[in-house]
Design a protein around this motif. Structure first.
Motif, PDB file in Angstrom:
ATOM      1  N   ALA A  38       0.827  -1.206   0.000  1.00 15.33           N
ATOM      2  CA  ALA A  38       0.000   0.000   0.000  1.00 15.33           C
ATOM      3  C   ALA A  38       0.864   1.259   0.000  1.00 15.33           C
ATOM      4  N   GLY A  39       1.948   1.243   0.783  1.00 17.39           N
ATOM      5  CA  GLY A  39       2.832   2.396   0.809  1.00 17.39           C
ATOM      6  C   GLY A  39       3.486   2.642  -0.534  1.00 17.39           C
ATOM      7  N   GLU A  40       3.914   1.582  -1.194  1.00 22.46           N
ATOM      8  CA  GLU A  40       4.525   1.719  -2.513  1.00 22.46           C
ATOM      9  C   GLU A  40       3.513   2.164  -3.560  1.00 22.46           C
ATOM     10  N   ALA A  41       2.227   1.898  -3.303  1.00 22.05           N
ATOM     11  CA  ALA A  41       1.164   2.320  -4.218  1.00 22.05           C
ATOM     12  C   ALA A  41       0.634   3.711  -3.879  1.00 22.05           C
ATOM     13  N   ASP A  42       1.343   4.416  -3.003  1.00 22.66           N
ATOM     14  CA  ASP A  42       1.057   5.824  -2.679  1.00 22.66           C
ATOM     15  C   ASP A  42      -0.136   6.040  -1.758  1.00 22.66           C
ATOM     16  N   TYR A  43      -0.572   5.009  -1.050  1.00 24.78           N
ATOM     17  CA  TYR A  43      -1.539   5.248   0.011  1.00 24.78           C
ATOM     18  C   TYR A  43      -0.802   5.805   1.224  1.00 24.78           C
ATOM     19  N   ARG A  44      -1.458   6.670   1.964  1.00 24.49           N
ATOM     20  CA  ARG A  44      -0.848   7.291   3.135  1.00 24.49           C
ATOM     21  C   ARG A  44      -1.437   6.754   4.435  1.00 24.49           C
ATOM     22  N   LYS A  45      -2.686   6.330   4.394  1.00 20.30           N
ATOM     23  CA  LYS A  45      -3.356   5.873   5.612  1.00 20.30           C
ATOM     24  C   LYS A  45      -4.202   4.643   5.304  1.00 20.30           C
ATOM     25  N   VAL A  46      -4.190   3.679   6.228  1.00 26.07           N
ATOM     26  CA  VAL A  46      -4.999   2.461   6.095  1.00 26.07           C
ATOM     27  C   VAL A  46      -5.870   2.344   7.338  1.00 26.07           C
ATOM     28  N   THR A  47      -7.125   1.949   7.147  1.00 24.05           N
ATOM     29  CA  THR A  47      -8.073   1.871   8.251  1.00 24.05           C
ATOM     30  C   THR A  47      -8.709   0.488   8.312  1.00 24.05           C
ATOM     31  N   GLN A  48      -9.288   0.190   9.458  1.00 20.88           N
ATOM     32  CA  GLN A  48     -10.056  -1.043   9.645  1.00 20.88           C
ATOM     33  C   GLN A  48     -11.057  -0.815  10.773  1.00 20.88           C
ATOM     34  N   ASN A  49     -12.302  -1.264  10.555  1.00 21.55           N
ATOM     35  CA  ASN A  49     -13.364  -1.114  11.548  1.00 21.55           C
ATOM     36  C   ASN A  49     -13.783  -2.493  12.054  1.00 21.55           C
ATOM     37  N   LEU A  50     -13.925  -2.617  13.380  1.00 26.39           N
ATOM     38  CA  LEU A  50     -14.191  -3.913  13.993  1.00 26.39           C
ATOM     39  C   LEU A  50     -15.225  -3.783  15.099  1.00 26.39           C
ATOM     40  N   TRP A  78      -0.954   5.327   9.919  1.00 24.55           N
ATOM     41  CA  TRP A  78      -0.364   6.151   8.882  1.00 24.55           C
ATOM     42  C   TRP A  78       0.888   5.456   8.364  1.00 24.55           C
ATOM     43  N   LEU A  79       1.065   5.471   7.043  1.00 21.50           N
ATOM     44  CA  LEU A  79       2.204   4.821   6.409  1.00 21.50           C
ATOM     45  C   LEU A  79       3.272   5.868   6.117  1.00 21.50           C
ATOM     46  N   GLU A  80       4.519   5.519   6.368  1.00 22.05           N
ATOM     47  CA  GLU A  80       5.608   6.469   6.107  1.00 22.05           C
ATOM     48  C   GLU A  80       6.030   6.385   4.641  1.00 22.05           C
TER      49      GLU A  80
END
Length: 274
Positions: free
Chosen positions: A219-231, A272-274
């Motif tokens: 995801a970071g290499e694909a230019d996403y900055r933030k990943v979320t999950q709801n539980l 947040w992804l660096e």
């Protein structure tokens, strides 16, 4: 693969080829050759209320091959096992168990049944509502990978290969998964939602953490900055697992789920992804 494709193809034939593969999943080249049509170039009289239409014909084999070569070179498509697919590439990673090896890689169409089974098994514990919804959607749609103007979606799988020298219990090939889903709304293009799960018999073996690390790196290499999950708040094991992996608890929705006739809060997690 760009997870936010612009689809600004200069060649309309490339556009049609990409859209056909994106919509249908793994496509044999001969099926593509039969299905694709382009404008013949001249206008024809149309015996209806509209005045004209453009006749649609099959492109020449050379022109179609040129379009495919360009799409492969530019990283939009790849061809494996005699089928064309949306390009998702990532180096394989392994986790060694006492009785075999688990391989983590991008999912392929032949993983579909095992992928759905794994999600159904985990969702059956009634702690992972999103996994059940993803499985439902996957059964309805023909393509594992989607990358269009509205949404991007990719799956990674963990597959078990037994050691032939051990007498291990039979296991499903797909023992875990990670799913990244992202809308193409401009204001949300930096975010993706993840689901990750592992079958009960191989938990506490490092598979879940490796899957998560693998997916977040992609995801970071694909230019996403933030990943979320709801539980659901009742899924304490998953919340603890994500917290140990550096995720933050960002909030709650009160009484969001009804599980076994009881209302349950939803916990919002993010990283947040660096």
């Amino acid at each position: 693969m760009s997870t936010h494709p612009t689809f600004s193809f200069d060649d309309p034939l490339q556009q049609r080829v990409y859209e056909y593969v994106e919509r249908n999943g793994a496509v044999p080249p001969d099926e593509l050759a039969r299905a694709i049509r382009v404008d013949a170039g001249g206008s024809q009289s149309k015996p209806a209320r509209s005045a004209e239409y453009r006749q649609q014909v099959r492109p020449s084999s050379d022109r179609l091959q040129d379009a495919l070569d360009e799409l492969k070179t530019d990283g939009y498509l790849l061809e494996t096992d005699g089928r064309l697919r949306i390009s998702v590439t990532a180096p394989e990673r392994t986790v060694e168990l006492e009785d075999g090896i688990v391989r983590i890689r991008p999912a392929r169409e032949f993983d579909r049944d095992g992928l759905v089974d794994a999600m159904r098994e985990v969702a059956g514990e009634e702690q992972y509502i999103v996994a059940e919804n993803v499985a439902d959607r996957l059964e309805r749609e023909s393509a594992l990978v989607r990358a269009n103007a509205d949404r991007s979606r990719v799956f990674f799988v963990a597959t078990f290969e037994p050691d032939p020298e051990t007498e291990s219990e039979p296991r499903s090939d797909v023992v875990g998964w990670l799913h990244l889903d992202a809308p193409e709304l401009p204001s949300l293009r930096h975010t993706a939602e993840v689901t990750v799960g592992v079958r009960p018999e191989v938990r506490r073996e490092g598979i879940g953490s490796t899957l998560l690390e693998y997916g977040l790196e992609w995801a970071g290499e694909a230019d996403y900055r933030k990943v979320t999950q709801n539980l659901p708040a009742t899924n304490e094991r998953a919340i603890e697992f994500l917290t140990e992996q550096g995720w933050q608890r960002e909030g709650e929705r009160e009484r969001q789920y009804c599980i076994d006739d009881s209302f349950t809060d939803e916990v919002l997690m993010g990283i947040w992804l660096e």
